[in-house]
Design a protein around this motif. Structure first.
Motif, mmCIF file in Angstrom:
data_model
loop_
_atom_site.group_PDB
_atom_site.id
_atom_site.type_symbol
_atom_site.label_atom_id
_atom_site.label_comp_id
_atom_site.label_asym_id
_atom_site.label_seq_id
_atom_site.Cartn_x
_atom_site.Cartn_y
_atom_site.Cartn_z
ATOM 1 N N ILE B 29 0.816 -1.150 -0.060
ATOM 2 C CA ILE B 29 -0.181 -0.188 -0.132
ATOM 3 C C ILE B 29 0.906 1.205 -0.150
ATOM 4 N N THR B 30 1.904 1.319 1.048
ATOM 5 C CA THR B 30 2.897 2.378 0.986
ATOM 6 C C THR B 30 3.447 2.803 -0.391
ATOM 7 N N ARG B 31 3.938 1.546 -0.833
ATOM 8 C CA ARG B 31 4.738 1.884 -2.236
ATOM 9 C C ARG B 31 3.815 2.610 -3.265
ATOM 10 N N VAL B 32 2.529 1.851 -3.388
ATOM 11 C CA VAL B 32 1.754 2.322 -4.353
ATOM 12 C C VAL B 32 1.309 3.802 -4.200
ATOM 13 N N ILE B 33 0.952 3.986 -3.021
ATOM 14 C CA ILE B 33 0.681 5.388 -2.824
ATOM 15 C C ILE B 33 1.782 6.551 -2.875
ATOM 16 N N ARG B 34 2.857 6.158 -2.468
ATOM 17 C CA ARG B 34 3.935 6.853 -2.716
ATOM 18 C C ARG B 34 4.279 7.064 -4.059
ATOM 19 N N LYS B 35 4.159 6.182 -4.971
ATOM 20 C CA LYS B 35 4.445 6.241 -6.128
ATOM 21 C C LYS B 35 3.462 7.158 -6.906
ATOM 22 N N LEU B 36 2.007 6.997 -6.436
ATOM 23 C CA LEU B 36 1.044 7.720 -7.129
ATOM 24 C C LEU B 36 1.037 9.422 -6.778
ATOM 25 N N LEU B 37 1.516 9.412 -5.429
ATOM 26 C CA LEU B 37 1.526 10.699 -4.969
ATOM 27 C C LEU B 37 2.739 11.579 -5.695
ATOM 28 N N LYS B 89 -0.868 12.348 5.788
ATOM 29 C CA LYS B 89 -0.339 12.770 7.011
ATOM 30 C C LYS B 89 0.751 11.390 7.259
ATOM 31 N N LYS B 90 0.086 10.459 6.938
ATOM 32 C CA LYS B 90 1.416 9.237 7.225
ATOM 33 C C LYS B 90 2.035 8.856 6.050
ATOM 34 N N LYS B 91 2.162 9.715 5.168
ATOM 35 C CA LYS B 91 2.861 9.367 3.837
ATOM 36 C C LYS B 91 2.597 7.967 3.332
ATOM 37 N N GLY B 92 1.487 7.579 3.194
ATOM 38 C CA GLY B 92 0.901 6.311 2.791
ATOM 39 C C GLY B 92 1.225 5.117 3.543
ATOM 40 N N LYS B 93 1.720 5.459 4.833
ATOM 41 C CA LYS B 93 1.920 4.188 5.725
ATOM 42 C C LYS B 93 0.473 3.837 6.236
ATOM 43 N N VAL B 94 -0.543 3.089 5.828
ATOM 44 C CA VAL B 94 -1.660 3.163 6.223
ATOM 45 C C VAL B 94 -1.852 1.703 6.283
ATOM 46 N N SER B 95 -2.803 1.118 7.031
ATOM 47 C CA SER B 95 -3.196 -0.246 7.246
ATOM 48 C C SER B 95 -4.275 -0.636 5.933
ATOM 49 N N VAL B 96 -4.152 -2.093 5.808
ATOM 50 C CA VAL B 96 -5.187 -2.762 4.781
ATOM 51 C C VAL B 96 -6.691 -2.358 5.167
ATOM 52 N N ALA B 97 -6.833 -2.444 6.713
ATOM 53 C CA ALA B 97 -8.134 -1.938 7.169
ATOM 54 C C ALA B 97 -8.461 -0.584 6.929
ATOM 55 N N PHE B 98 -7.454 0.168 7.047
ATOM 56 C CA PHE B 98 -7.694 1.740 6.706
ATOM 57 C C PHE B 98 -8.198 1.923 5.502
#
Lengths: 220, 447
Positions: B29-37, B89-98
């Protein structure tokens, strides 16, 4: 010691805070411009001066939008707050005299009892906003600690200024706090949510352009 | 109005989201979000996220918020708080549930109707922010199953409903055949080069509502329009990929649509009564293809009808006498400014018109738009409960005598039908084309 702090806040710190405020503002706007050019080039194709102004004009006129008409208390308070917030420090006689002494330029200033009134209004508005954050469930849900800190940062120079002017107990310390808090507030503008002062014309203007030029609709 | 608890509308099981989530890890999740951001999170995203002062003035713009008893979770800024604010805020470090919850918020609790942008003093485009969340979900492979199926159909067939090429042609010929019973010299011209009008529809028209093509053909015939439809892909102007965050597919779809019209050297595209398709062709797809405005003249049915009446191409034989009201669809009114044209046509064809309040740009969304109805049956109840205000708005018009709701948009139709049924409003819903078809002089031969 007090005198040294006073000299610092009255001297170098003024320059530091003004530089951070102005430099920071220019930096924020310029870097955002650069980022937009790089990743949101589309903005420059759609932004229209006419439709930006059309939208802005409605949103800077009291009751110029439907939402303002639906929330009359908030509208009146928000407008008065912003006017007093800017007018009080700019047209306060003590401030005008300071500038006159330093650079020999001056402008109209307001009578002190009027400044008192405007100051109390600003503090009152801050209390209203804080109360609104606590009382309204939707606003409370959105609110984080930083939102209260920003409100406190705005109220601080006004509370301390009022205190110092009326020479209430420990007023000389208050004077120092007044100068320090005002300088901090100024420096906060470009780097906190207070940056809406810089970005408001652009966000509103862009939405106005999208609605006006592309979607043929009103956005107020 | 009937009341429901909001607790039973959150956390609805959905295979598309649940199975997608099973394949995710927080690292992924973090990897995908950071890339997209990094790739797509530009100045707009940054300014919108940093400027919002959390004032809550957008809350009352949202029908979900109003209908769910002012639950802050449904306020527009509340939805941003539950999704992007935390993600950034978490720079993409979010959980699967989130992310599961974020997916539910972005896909099923926001219709991207943009009403909140008219209530936010700063004009923050919250629909844009919710679309950004959907884009993240798309990249993560967690999209509600039903809407993802239509997106799959788009990519496999270039239409929304898995309609095969021969089925499309067959449907048109079937409708032509049917219509010739009524008007013997009527044609549905296929592949006619140089026609004035290229008429395009959405996938569900040949699939479920073929009579709308029949009606359109009758209107074209009565007005003497030189028109055509393509026999190739490109006939479908709809676009669910725009709502699943699949922008690459949006560009492919719109390219095929524009190119079909250009290949036939038609002068302009006229679209059926669909709102989201208008948004896609007029406002979104063209941009993704690098066109500031659509590459050829584009008209939604509302504007086309208006033009036909203004130029006296159609004559009304018998006005529609049942009192009507008009639901202004977001995508053609807030997104196209066609509200006065719609009222002009209603004035020409109906005897009594009763306004909904609020109306025009301020009308409430039907709660079906933005792909929410396309997320399918699991969310039907949530969508209807989430639009109690629409039922109240319609009931007020009904109290003044309105019996028919004119909704010139397919999604609005679906949404309003569910609302009318659930809240027992007993009102009929029609397209403007239905009314025109009923009222005009069709030029049938005398018996």
């Amino acid at each position: 010691m007090t005198h040294e702090i006073y000299a610092f806040l009255r001297g170098p710190m003024v320059w530091i805070s003004l530089t951070v405020f102005l430099g920071g503002s220019v930096y924020r706007l310029a870097s955002m411009w650069r980022l937009a050019k790089k990743k949101d080039a589309v903005i420059f194709h759609y932004i229209s001066v006419f439709y930006s102004l059309r939208s802005l004009l409605h949103w800077v006129s009291p009751f110029g939008s439907l939402n303002m008409r639906k929330n009359p208390a908030m509208t009146v308070i928000a407008f008065i707050f912003h006017v007093c917030l800017i007018a009080t420090p700019v047209f306060l006689s003590a401030h005008v005299i300071l500038v006159k002494e330093s650079w020999d330029i001056s402008w109209w200033w307001m009578p002190d009892h009027m400044a008192d009134l405007l100051t109390v209004i600003v503090i009152g508005c801050c209390l209203f906003f804080a109360g609104r954050r606590i009382k309204r469930p939707d606003v409370r849900y959105l609110t984080s600690v930083s939102d209260y800190l920003i409100l406190a940062a705005i109220a601080a120079p006004f509370i301390t200024g009022l205190w110092a002017y009326h020479q209430w107990p420990a007023f000389s310390a208050m004077m120092l706090l007044h100068m320090a808090s005002a300088e901090i507030l100024l420096m906060m503008i470009p780097f906190t949510r207070l940056n809406h002062m810089l970005f408001f014309p652009f966000t509103r203007g862009y939405m106005g352009s999208e609605f006006g030029a592309v979607k043929n609709a009103k956005d107020w | 109005m009937t009341k429901h608890s909001v607790t039973d509308v959150i956390g609805i099981p959905d295979e598309g989201i649940d199975k997608g989530a099973e394949k995710l890890t927080p690292e992924k999740i973090t990897r995908v979000i950071r890339k997209l951001l990094d790739e797509e999170g530009g100045a707009r995203l940054k300014v919108y996220m940093e400027t919002c002062v959390h004032c809550g003035l957008c809350s009352e713009a949202c029908h979900f918020y109003l209908s769910n008893d002012n639950d802050p979770k449904f306020a527009p800024a509340g939805k941003v708080k539950q999704t992007l604010e935390h993600i950034i805020k978490k720079k993409g470090k979010v959980s699967v549930a989130f992310m599961k919850r974020a997916c539910e918020v972005a896909f099923t609790e926001c219709n991207l109707c943009r009403r909140c942008s008219m209530y936010c003093p700063f004009g923050i485009d919250i629909a844009y922010l919710m679309l950004f969340v959907r884009r993240i979900c798309h990249r993560l492979g967690m999209v509600p199953q039903y809407i993802q199926d239509t997106a799959h159909s788009h990519s496999a067939t270039m239409n929304q409903m898995w309609v095969k090429e021969d089925e499309w042609i067959d449907t048109l010929q079937w409708q032509e055949d049917e219509a010739r019973d009524e008007i013997p010299d009527l044609r549905i011209p296929l592949e006619k080069p140089g026609a004035d009008v290229f008429y395009s529809v959405i996938g569900p028209e040949p699939k479920f509502r073929a009579q709308l093509i029949y009606q359109a053909a009758v209107i074209m015939h009565a007005a003497g329009v030189d028109w055509t439809m393509p026999a190739t892909p490109g006939w479908d102007n709809s676009d669910m990929c725009m709502y699943t965050g699949d922008q690459e597919m949006v560009a492919r779809l719109k390219k095929v649509h524009f190119e079909a019209a250009m290949r036939l050297k038609t002068k302009r595209i006229v679209m059926g009564e669909c709102g989201h398709a208008f948004r896609s062709v007029y406002d979104v797809g063209n941009r993704l293809l690098g066109w500031k405005m659509p590459p050829l003249r584009l008209m939604h049915a509302l504007e086309f009808y208006y033009e036909l009446f203004r130029d006296k191409k159609l004559t009304v034989k018998q006005k529609y006498e049942v009192p009507v009201t008009l639901h202004d669809p977001c995508n053609v009114v807030r997104g196209g400014g066609l509200h006065e044209m719609a009222r002009h046509v209603i004035g020409e064809t109906c005897t009594e018109f009763i306004e909904l309040h609020p109306n025009r740009e301020h009308n409430y969304c039907c709660s079906a738009g933005g792909g929410v109805i396309n997320c399918g049956p699991p969310y039907a109840k949530k969508r209807v409960i989430g639009n109690r205000v629409k039922a109240e708005q319609l009931a007020a018009a009904k109290a003044k005598g309105a019996k028919t709701i004119i909704a010139p948009c397919h999604n609005c139709h679906g949404g309003l039908e569910d609302i009318v049924k659930y809240y027992e409003l007993d009102m009929e819903i029609k397209f403007l084309g239905d009314i025109i078809y009923e009222c005009i002089d069709k030029g049938q031969p005398e018996d």
